[in-house]
Design an enzyme around this catalytic site. Structure first.
Site, PDB file in Angstrom:
ATOM      1  CD  GLN A   1     -19.331 -15.339   0.803  1.00 13.34           C
ATOM      2  OE1 GLN A   1     -18.731 -16.372   0.540  1.00 13.34           O
ATOM      3  NE2 GLN A   1     -19.512 -14.928   2.048  1.00 13.34           N
TER       4      GLN A   1
ATOM      5  CG  ASP B   1     -22.024 -22.652   1.539  1.00 14.19           C
ATOM      6  OD1 ASP B   1     -21.155 -22.569   2.427  1.00 14.19           O
ATOM      7  OD2 ASP B   1     -22.306 -21.726   0.762  1.00 14.19           O
TER       8      ASP B   1
ATOM      9  CE  LYS C   1     -16.170 -18.581   2.144  1.00 13.09           C
ATOM     10  NZ  LYS C   1     -17.585 -18.243   1.959  1.00 13.09           N
TER      11      LYS C   1
HETATM   12  N1  GUN Z   1     -21.728 -15.738   4.258  1.00 12.55           N
HETATM   13  C1  GUN Z   1     -21.377 -15.816   5.559  1.00 12.55           C
HETATM   14  N2  GUN Z   1     -21.099 -17.093   5.906  1.00 12.55           N
HETATM   15  C2  GUN Z   1     -21.302 -17.839   4.801  1.00 12.55           C
HETATM   16  C3  GUN Z   1     -21.157 -19.230   4.530  1.00 12.55           C
HETATM   17  O1  GUN Z   1     -20.825 -20.058   5.374  1.00 12.55           O
HETATM   18  N3  GUN Z   1     -21.435 -19.600   3.245  1.00 12.55           N
HETATM   19  C4  GUN Z   1     -21.824 -18.714   2.289  1.00 12.55           C
HETATM   20  N4  GUN Z   1     -22.081 -19.181   1.084  1.00 12.55           N
HETATM   21  N5  GUN Z   1     -21.956 -17.416   2.514  1.00 12.55           N
HETATM   22  C5  GUN Z   1     -21.683 -16.996   3.770  1.00 12.55           C
END
Ligand code: GUN
Length: 302
Positions: free
Chosen positions: A97, A120, A53
């Site tokens: 996350q 998100d 990311k």
């Molecule tokens: N962990 C796995 N997929 C995601 C996601 O789309 N967002 C977040 N914040 N954590 C994740």
């Protein structure tokens, strides 16, 4: 021959569209859109996701920060970090996350993120905006699926769409986004009776269950469009033999493990008219949509 829906191509298009938006945001505000990623504990998969990311944020010229804390962090300490990020004017997007260590109250922490910074799309405010069809930040993976369908000019309106899986992150928002595009939507889960028959009704089938190659030929209507959101690791040869063709089996033998989705790859290629492969389908879109959400959040705030 089925069309392969290439997520890398769509990701590159979306990233290219982000660049001029970042440039004009910087020209207007004299700062770059800012993304803060909060990483708690030492989950190695999460660390890889977060690195990817921030690497993409860097490529697009976004301001980005990773706030890494040990697994011993308390809920109150995480809430304090979120409150600080909420108050900062140079941060437009906040991403916690997941998964968080089990002693942390994840729901409470997600609820603490300011809805206008919730890149998100997990905050109940944004979920409500989505369910009532109002503008708001949308969850990244399901909105990436819609981008793939649209950019490959796959009609959605009026079609029977079946979503397998009802998670808050993928299944539920996926169903709402398909509904917004005027599909006739069915959501299936572990208690659904005769799952193969329900899935065979799908002209668009979205698999988001998290079970290795569970969706086989008898679940797929010939000519359906199949979107495989799953990301599972095959580690045993017995499972590899069930899932892979000889070429990929040889690859498995070389590497010792391979990624596979929720749909049997050979069956999907044989029975569908178009499908997203794993890897290289839906996966690449999630980060691209996160970047787009961050830019959108910045544009809305300034
Ligand atoms: N962990 C796995 N997929 C995601 C996601 O789309 N967002 C977040 N914040 N954590 C994740």
């Amino acid at each position: 021959m089925a069309t392969i829906l290439n997520g890398n191509t769509v990701r590159d298009q979306i990233k290219a569209e982000c660049l001029p938006r970042v440039t004009s945001f910087i020209a207007r505000t004299e700062r770059a859109p800012g993304l803060a990623v909060v990483l708690v504990g030492d989950n190695s998969a999460s660390a890889v996701y977060v690195r990817n990311k921030t690497k993409t944020a860097e490529e697009l010229g976004l301001h980005h920060e990773t706030i890494a804390r040990p697994a011993s962090l308390t809920t109150d300490e995480l809430l304090a970090i979120v409150a600080h990020l909420n108050a900062r004017t140079d941060i437009d997007g906040i991403l916690i996350q997941l998964p968080l260590p089990s002693h942390i109250d994840s729901q409470m922490c997600l609820l603490a993120v300011a809805p206008e910074k919730d890149v998100d799309g997990f905050h109940p405010c944004n979920v409500g905006l989505l369910s009532t069809g109002r503008p708001g930040l949308r969850p990244c993976t399901p909105s990436g699926v819609i981008e793939i369908l649209k950019r490959y000019q796959i009609p959605i309106a009026g079609r029977n769409a079946v979503v397998v899986g009802r998670s808050d992150i993928v299944g539920k928002p996926m169903a709402l986004l398909l509904l917004q595009e005027n599909a006739t939507v069915t959501v299936c889960h572990s208690r659904t009776r005769d799952l193969p028959a329900v899935c065979r009704n799908a002209e668009i089938l979205v698999a988001a269950i998290g079970r290795t190659a569970m969706i086989t030929a008898d679940y797929i209507q010939p000519g359906a469009v199949v979107i495989d959101v799953g990301m599972n690791t095959v580690r045993t040869r017995e499972e590899a033999e069930r899932v892979f063709d000889p070429a990929r089996l040889a690859d498995f033998d070389k590497r010792g493990s391979l990624l596979v989705g929720d749909v049997h790859p050979g069956d999907m290629a044989r029975v569908s008219s178009a499908y997203t492969p794993v890897p290289g389908g839906v996966g690449p879109l999630t980060i691209a949509m996160l970047m787009r959400n961050t830019i959108e959040a910045a544009e809305r705030r300034c």
